[in-house]
Design a protein around this motif. Structure first.
Motif, PDB file in Angstrom:
ATOM      1  N   ARG A  99       0.622  -1.183   0.044  1.00 22.68           N
ATOM      2  CA  ARG A  99      -0.051   0.058  -0.039  1.00 22.68           C
ATOM      3  C   ARG A  99       0.830   1.293   0.058  1.00 22.68           C
ATOM      4  NH1 ARG A  99      -3.466  -0.989   4.867  1.00 22.68           N
ATOM      5  NH2 ARG A  99      -1.616  -2.201   5.626  1.00 22.68           N
ATOM      6  N   HIS A 100       0.591   2.129   1.113  1.00 25.33           N
ATOM      7  CA  HIS A 100       1.424   3.413   1.010  1.00 25.33           C
ATOM      8  C   HIS A 100       2.887   3.278   1.093  1.00 25.33           C
ATOM      9  CE1 HIS A 100      -0.703   2.486   4.822  1.00 25.33           C
ATOM     10  NE2 HIS A 100       0.662   2.365   5.203  1.00 25.33           N
ATOM     11  N   ASP A 101       3.349   2.044   1.421  1.00 28.38           N
ATOM     12  CA  ASP A 101       4.716   1.783   1.539  1.00 28.38           C
ATOM     13  C   ASP A 101       5.310   1.195   0.280  1.00 28.38           C
ATOM     14  OD1 ASP A 101       4.594   2.770   4.067  1.00 28.38           O
ATOM     15  OD2 ASP A 101       4.280   0.684   4.865  1.00 28.38           O
ATOM     16  N   GLU A 161       8.798   1.554  -0.952  1.00 30.85           N
ATOM     17  CA  GLU A 161      10.061   1.503  -0.187  1.00 30.85           C
ATOM     18  C   GLU A 161      10.871   0.064  -0.717  1.00 30.85           C
ATOM     19  OE1 GLU A 161       9.245   1.931   3.888  1.00 30.85           O
ATOM     20  OE2 GLU A 161       8.525   4.092   3.859  1.00 30.85           O
ATOM     21  N   GLY A 164       4.244  -9.572  -1.309  1.00 32.39           N
ATOM     22  CA  GLY A 164       3.005  -9.976  -0.370  1.00 32.39           C
ATOM     23  C   GLY A 164       2.330  -8.535  -0.041  1.00 32.39           C
ATOM     24  N   GLY A 165       1.792  -8.509   1.136  1.00 30.96           N
ATOM     25  CA  GLY A 165       1.116  -7.683   1.786  1.00 30.96           C
ATOM     26  C   GLY A 165      -0.346  -7.903   1.995  1.00 30.96           C
ATOM     27  N   HIS A 166      -1.056  -6.841   1.575  1.00 28.85           N
ATOM     28  CA  HIS A 166      -2.567  -6.653   1.675  1.00 28.85           C
ATOM     29  C   HIS A 166      -2.946  -7.433   0.582  1.00 28.85           C
ATOM     30  CE1 HIS A 166      -6.793  -5.267   1.801  1.00 28.85           C
ATOM     31  NE2 HIS A 166      -6.551  -4.797   3.001  1.00 28.85           N
ATOM     32  N   VAL A 167      -3.481  -8.622   0.811  1.00 24.67           N
ATOM     33  CA  VAL A 167      -3.949  -9.510  -0.565  1.00 24.67           C
ATOM     34  C   VAL A 167      -4.950  -8.832  -1.320  1.00 24.67           C
ATOM     35  CG1 VAL A 167      -5.512 -10.979   0.718  1.00 24.67           C
ATOM     36  CG2 VAL A 167      -4.134 -11.994  -1.395  1.00 24.67           C
ATOM     37  N   GLY A 168      -6.019  -8.184  -0.704  1.00 26.33           N
ATOM     38  CA  GLY A 168      -7.297  -7.537  -1.162  1.00 26.33           C
ATOM     39  C   GLY A 168      -6.800  -6.581  -2.093  1.00 26.33           C
ATOM     40  N   SER A 218       4.010 -14.829  -0.667  1.00 30.83           N
ATOM     41  CA  SER A 218       2.980 -14.541   0.323  1.00 30.83           C
ATOM     42  C   SER A 218       1.682 -14.205  -0.373  1.00 30.83           C
ATOM     43  CB  SER A 218       3.490 -13.482   1.326  1.00 30.83           C
ATOM     44  OG  SER A 218       4.435 -14.241   2.080  1.00 30.83           O
ATOM     45  N   ALA A 219       0.989 -12.747   0.090  1.00 31.60           N
ATOM     46  CA  ALA A 219       0.073 -12.502  -0.708  1.00 31.60           C
ATOM     47  C   ALA A 219       0.166 -12.201  -2.032  1.00 31.60           C
ATOM     48  CB  ALA A 219      -0.330 -11.057  -0.174  1.00 31.60           C
ATOM     49  N   MET A 276      -0.878 -15.826  -2.983  1.00 26.31           N
ATOM     50  CA  MET A 276      -2.327 -16.020  -3.162  1.00 26.31           C
ATOM     51  C   MET A 276      -3.051 -15.525  -4.159  1.00 26.31           C
ATOM     52  SD  MET A 276      -2.386 -15.130   1.116  1.00 26.31           S
ATOM     53  CE  MET A 276      -3.959 -15.335   1.366  1.00 26.31           C
ATOM     54  N   LEU A 283      -8.980 -16.196   2.718  1.00 30.08           N
ATOM     55  CA  LEU A 283      -8.534 -15.520   3.845  1.00 30.08           C
ATOM     56  C   LEU A 283      -8.711 -16.308   5.193  1.00 30.08           C
ATOM     57  CD1 LEU A 283     -10.386 -12.179   3.343  1.00 30.08           C
ATOM     58  CD2 LEU A 283      -8.054 -12.586   2.482  1.00 30.08           C
TER      59      LEU A 283
END
Lengths: 340, 386
Positions: free
Chosen positions: A38-40, A43, A180-184, A213-214, A217, A225
């Motif tokens: 997301r916002h990162d 990075e 990965g991260g926020h899968v949605g 990871s995400a 998925m 989830l």
């Protein structure tokens, strides 16, 4: 000839991404998708440290999504209305799921008394559970169809250029990395920019896709989830949506040790039965499962990737073990594992 | 030798072997001896002892219960029934000659600390210390820093300790939680580790926690008229000048235990609309239905406030206010907390209330933090797979 699709476990604490790229001879530029952060998403320092020899071509689709929305108010309004409707519909799915899971639990508790009497009931309920999960994917797609303005966001002028930049990156990079991260968020942003088709074309053209990871998925047929021990609620897994369908036959479960009661065979058996015909494969740090030349093979650290069996047993995949993933959902269940 | 009764019989049968039998007994097991819902406390240190009493803080259970002596020895025992999964902090009162004093149970290594020292702990079967109070692999540590705020209303400078989550960046805004008795929360509930873990697990959204201590703690936290001014008009602006904080009451929380709970609720009630998230542990919410209270002058403003709150709970702000309340069943405050929570619900506040078989202590407050913080500041745990 299609290129490899590589599925990895979480990259912390010990990343195996450098080893994977080296094994596939990828030393040139790589396209990087980190929308799950997301916002990162920009990075990239840790990735740059891990891959000092590869030039990273970042595709900031998380930020692009917001930019496109700002520039295309009609699309933005339709998209927001669509997502709101999907969220509202999910209350019905969860209610159906809860009733079905209650019935499964009650029936599982009865089986010991008289298996011949109650096992058929359990099988019936698990079939119902699968039907509820199937239906949610179907219903979400139907809701999306109600909003034709959101069908091809990349056709809008503001998105067209960014879509082209993705295509250009794919043309010049020897691999696409999906973190990965926020899968949605990751799944939705990738669909928004048409990455389902672009990634498929990229692999069919011989390109290599590496996802963890995400990211892993989101490449499956559907996104599940799960969190068995949440601070609130019962922790029953639920289907979020369809995935990008790049790894048919498998549902990837990263962080299973932390997120799932893998030592509870009854619970894992229920998950396995619910996901059929897909095969549930857990991924921990060091896991590495890849599709090369038509075969799925485990190449990672022993114990890092595990297969959830029909009886709920969780069995490590041996390094070099070839996995035969099941055929598409319409065919009969024929899950087999072949050990060379 | 299984039980104290067996030990007593063995000693009675062979008095000369008493010391050896006692040595073997204490070397052979963990204390207190827990069987079902019975805890057997045992004392023997080989020195002449007149009497032993159990000192505890379980409201409703007879305190200073006398131990029974094993005849002909300086060994004592006491068996009491305690609820499943309960947790009791205790000491022994020893009388030796003309002297008597409180000591921890020398046979029990389990201790709990608080600002007054430490107690021995009897965790009954079913109680388990949560995993998330110890550093967890993969959960990146946040950091603590501190700064001073001059308070005109108190006429002094106050140190504020600030927890910043590991992902904190100066240009990004975060929700804020103000914590009363912050130093004690850090020391006795491992608050920093708890935050690291819950944020690292994505169970709690990354938040900034500003921790304050009271100058004259009980006076200031006890519904003092200056306290809301200090928190809302002095502390909050000072924090917002230094850190980016998300706007709106839904992103601002305030918390505390005991009188810190009173200070939190009093501030939210005095300045409705500022804080949308309240975490109140064992709040000292004493009130009266008729007549005067008997808790001393320190409690006058508290009782006055809670009585007023009970008359006008809707002043807190209704549905937008989410409140987590907890209390130990072994506290005298359980009556007040049990009474208050339905009142707040009736005023349309979003209240979650938990009570547990524990007492008025920091471990009880620590053990509730996951449930409280994940409800007040839920993370995206279902969605994030890093």
């Amino acid at each position: 000839m299609t290129g490899p699709v590589v599925i990895l476990g979480p990259q912390r604490p010990a990343p195996n991404l450098p080893e994977v790229l080296a094994a596939h001879g990828i030393s040139g530029p790589v396209a990087v998708i980190t929308a799950g952060w997301r916002h990162d998403e920009d990075e990239l320092d840790a990735l740059r440290r891990d891959l000092p020899k590869n030039r990273l071509v970042h595709l900031p689709i998380y930020a692009w999504f917001d930019e496109v929305h700002a520039e295309e108010p009609v699309l933005a309004a339709a998209y927001a209305a669509r997502q709101k409707r999907i969220r509202q519909y999910k209350a019905a799915y969860r209610a159906q799921l809860q009733s079905a899971l209650d019935a499964v639990s009650a029936t599982q508790a009865l089986i010991e008394r008289d298996p011949s009497l109650f096992l058929p009931e359990l099988h019936f309920l698990l079939t119902s559970l699968r039907a509820i999960d199937d239906r949610t994917v179907q219903r979400v797609n139907e809701i999306r169809d109600e909003f034709p303005a959101t069908a091809q966001p990349w056709a809008y002028p503001a998105a067209r250029d960014r879509h082209a930049r993705i295509q250009d990156a794919f043309a010049h990079c020897s691999a696409v990395l999906i973190a990965g991260g926020h899968v949605g968020v990751l799944r939705n942003r990738m669909y928004f920019f048409g990455l389902d088709a672009l990634l498929r074309g990229y692999v069919e053209g011989g390109g290599c896709v590496v996802a963890w990871s995400a990211g892993a998925m989101s490449l499956a047929d559907r996104v599940l989830l799960y969190y068995d021990d949440p601070p609130d609620g019962r922790g029953e897994a639920e289907v979020l949506d369809s995935g990008l369908r790049l790894t048919p036959g498998a549902i990837w479960l990263p962080h299973a040790t932390h997120r799932l009661r893998v030592v509870d065979p009854e619970r894992m058996a229920r998950m396995s039965a619910r996901l059929r015909p897909e095969l549930a494969i857990t991924l921990e740090n060091g896991a590495w499962v890849e599709h090369v030349n038509g075969a799925w093979t485990s190449r990672g650290r022993p114990e890092a990737a595990r297969l959830v069996g029909a009886l709920g047993q969780v069995r490590p995949l041996e390094p070099g073990e070839v996995l035969e993933l099941p055929p598409p959902r319409t065919a009969p269940d024929t899950v087999r594992v072949v050990t060379p | 030798m299984k039980t104290v009764v067996d030990l007593s019989r063995a000693i009675a049968a062979d008095h000369g072997a008493a010391v050896a039998l006692l040595r073997a007994f204490v070397a052979d097991r963990a204390f207190p001896i827990l069987e079902g819902d019975t805890a057997t406390f045992f004392f023997w240190d080989g020195k002449p002892t007149e009497s032993v009493h159990l000192v505890h803080w379980v409201f409703g259970l007879e305190s200073h219960q006398a131990f029974e002596r094993i005849p002909g020895t300086d060994a004592f025992w006491l068996a009491i029934e305690l609820p499943h999964a309960s947790r009791v902090e205790y000491k022994f009162k020893l009388t030796r000659g003309a002297r008597s004093g409180w000591v921890r149970d020398p046979l029990n290594p389990h201790k709990a600390y608080d600002p007054f020292g430490s107690n021995s702990v009897c965790p009954m079967p079913g109680y388990e210390a949560p995993r998330w109070v110890e550093p967890e692999e993969g959960c990146r540590p946040g950091r603590l820093e501190s700064f001073e705020v001059h308070s005109a209303v108190w006429g002094d400078a106050r140190t504020v300790q600030v927890y910043l989550p590991s992902e904190h960046r100066p240009n990004k805004a975060y929700p804020l939680l103000i914590c009363h008795d912050g130093s004690d929360y850090l020391r006795f509930t491992a608050l920093k580790t708890v935050l690291d873990n819950l944020i690292g697990r994505h169970e709690v959204i990354p938040i900034i926690v500003a921790m304050v201590d009271g100058g004259r703690r009980n006076e200031e936290f006890g519904a003092h008229p200056n306290h809301p001014t200090w928190i809302v008009d002095e502390l909050l602006p000072a924090i917002e000048r230094r850190y980016k904080v998300l706007p709106g009451p839904q992103n601002r929380g305030i918390m505390g235990a005991s009188f810190g709970g009173v200070a939190s609720l009093w501030t939210a009630w005095s300045r409705p609309g500022v804080f949308g998230r309240l975490l109140l542990e064992s709040g000292s919410f004493a009130f009266t239905d008729v007549g005067r209270h008997d808790r001393g002058a320190l409690w006058d403003p508290v009782v006055g406030f809670v009585n007023e709150l009970r008359r006008e709970p809707q002043r807190l702000g209704g549905r937008d206010l989410r409140v987590y309340m907890s209390c130990g069943q072994f506290e005298s405050l359980i009556y007040y907390n049990r009474s208050l929570q339905p009142l707040l619900r009736a005023a349309d506040l979003d209240v979650r209330y938990t009570e547990v078989p524990d007492g008025h202590n920091w471990i009880c407050w620590r053990d509730r933090l996951r449930e409280a913080l994940t409800w007040l500041f839920p993370g995206y745990l279902w969605m994030i797979y890093e």
